[in-house]
Design an enzyme around this catalytic site. Structure first.
Site, short mmCIF file in Angstrom:
data_model
loop_
_atom_site.label_atom_id
_atom_site.label_comp_id
_atom_site.label_asym_id
_atom_site.label_seq_id
_atom_site.Cartn_x
_atom_site.Cartn_y
_atom_site.Cartn_z
CE1 TYR A 94 -4.33 1.34 0.32
CE2 TYR A 94 -3.38 2.74 2.03
CZ TYR A 94 -4.42 2.43 1.16
OH TYR A 94 -5.55 3.21 1.15
CB SER A 185 1.54 -5.16 3.13
OG SER A 185 0.64 -4.32 3.81
CD GLN A 186 -2.03 -2.13 -2.44
OE1 GLN A 186 -2.94 -1.32 -2.32
NE2 GLN A 186 -0.90 -1.83 -3.07
CG ASP A 274 1.17 -6.92 11.17
OD1 ASP A 274 0.61 -5.82 11.26
OD2 ASP A 274 1.52 -7.41 10.08
CG HIS A 304 2.39 -4.36 8.43
ND1 HIS A 304 1.68 -5.47 8.08
CD2 HIS A 304 2.40 -3.57 7.32
CE1 HIS A 304 1.27 -5.36 6.83
NE2 HIS A 304 1.71 -4.22 6.35
#
Length: 330
Positions: A94, A185-186, A274, A304
């Site tokens: 992201y 992540s994304q 996270d 994260h």
């Protein structure tokens, strides 16, 4: 040692497999229809070879015109002189971008070629879609949040379908001998969706993925993109009048709902501290994978964040999938 911050204990996480009660009845039909639409299209892609100081690789800048005309920037890196080799599609996180050639040299060292594209609106690429709602909260999570057919991530998934289709076509820049998808992540959520939507994906790597198990993520995440939705209700809809519409929209792009259709070898990773992509959401995805060969690496002290230790695991897993030997990691 197994720290957990704000989530289930590790023993419970390993067993956590929530019922998919939020998956729409027409989920499979909806995405099958979108894949059919993309199959009727031919992507317009421009590639420009560039000079690069590492003679063992070839690098090209890409401009990928997607299904709605949105021009997405991308990069292609491959071992020099090859016309057929393993292909990996890398999805970024992201607010990230398609990245730099240097980011992918570890994969070309294994003999693989890499494609990476900006997610629409991110990196240096625009988003030509028009969304019918506004918001006081910044970020992409809320673009089209009241319309699942024209939601931001529905459009991004369409982009990914067309990109995977093109990278396996005769117009692609190399012929794939095998095909993998990866991201964090994304990018991890997109890799899961791509493995569920793409035809012929041979293996998948997804680290601390986002866009997973919204029903729980929106309740316990404390930072990151999930909070855009939480704050949307706080500042745009404080009594939740549109809650059902929002829930419906997110249910169509929840990568958890693709997981039971993924059967390729898979490697995932999770940090137990996270609070952006909570561990229970990651384990929900892992436990629902239909893959026989699957692994999840657990990092108790990690939040994260980038994880060099896990990068070694990713290399080893990918080398195994490419039928490489240990000397390829040196």
């Amino acid at each position: 040692m197994g720290r957990n911050v704000g989530d289930f204990p590790l023993e419970q996480l390993r067993e956590y497999k929530p019922e998919l009660t939020g998956r729409p009845a027409d989920f499979q039909a909806f995405w099958a229809g979108e894949k059919d639409k993309m199959k009727s299209l031919r992507a317009n892609v421009k590639a420009r070879r560039r000079e690069y100081p590492v003679p063992s690789v070839e690098v090209s800048d890409l401009l990928f015109e997607s299904w709605d005309g949105t021009p997405l920037n991308g990069i292609f890196v491959k071992p020099a002189g090859v016309e057929e080799c393993p292909v990996i599609v890398c999805f970024h996180g992201y607010t990230g971008s398609c990245g730099l050639a240097a980011d992918y040299l570890k994969w070309t060292a294994l003999g693989a070629a890499v494609y990476s594209f900006d997610v629409r609106g991110q990196g240096s690429s625009p988003d030509y879609a028009r969304y019918r709602n506004g918001s006081r909260i910044t970020g992409w999570m809320l673009n089209g949040i009241l319309d699942h057919e024209n939601y931001y991530y529905t459009n991004a998934y369409r982009d990914a379908i067309l990109q995977l289709q093109w990278t396996r076509s005769q117009e692609a820049l190399v012929t794939p001998s095998s095909f993998g998808v990866m991201g964090s992540s994304q990018g991890g959520g997109l890799a899961l969706a791509a493995a569920g939507l793409g035809d012929g994906v041979d293996y998948m790597l997804s680290d601390w993925p986002f866009m997973i198990h919204f029903e729980r993520a929106l309740d316990i995440a404390l930072q990151g993109p999930y909070m855009e939705v939480v704050n949307y209700f706080k500042w745009n809809d404080p009594q939740g009048a549109a809650a059902d519409e929002v829930k419906k929209t997110l249910s169509y792009i929840d990568s958890l709902h693709f997981c039971d259709s993924i059967t390729c070898p898979a490697l995932m990773a999770v940090g137990l501290e996270d609070n952006v992509t909570p561990p229970s959401t990651v384990f929900a995805a892992f436990n629902h994978l239909g893959s026989v060969e699957k692994e999840i690496e657990v990092y108790p002290q990690f939040t994260h964040e980038m994880n060099g230790f896990h990068e070694e695991k990713r290399l080893a897993f990918t080398a195994k999938q490419l039928n490489k030997t240990g000397r390829d990691l040196t």
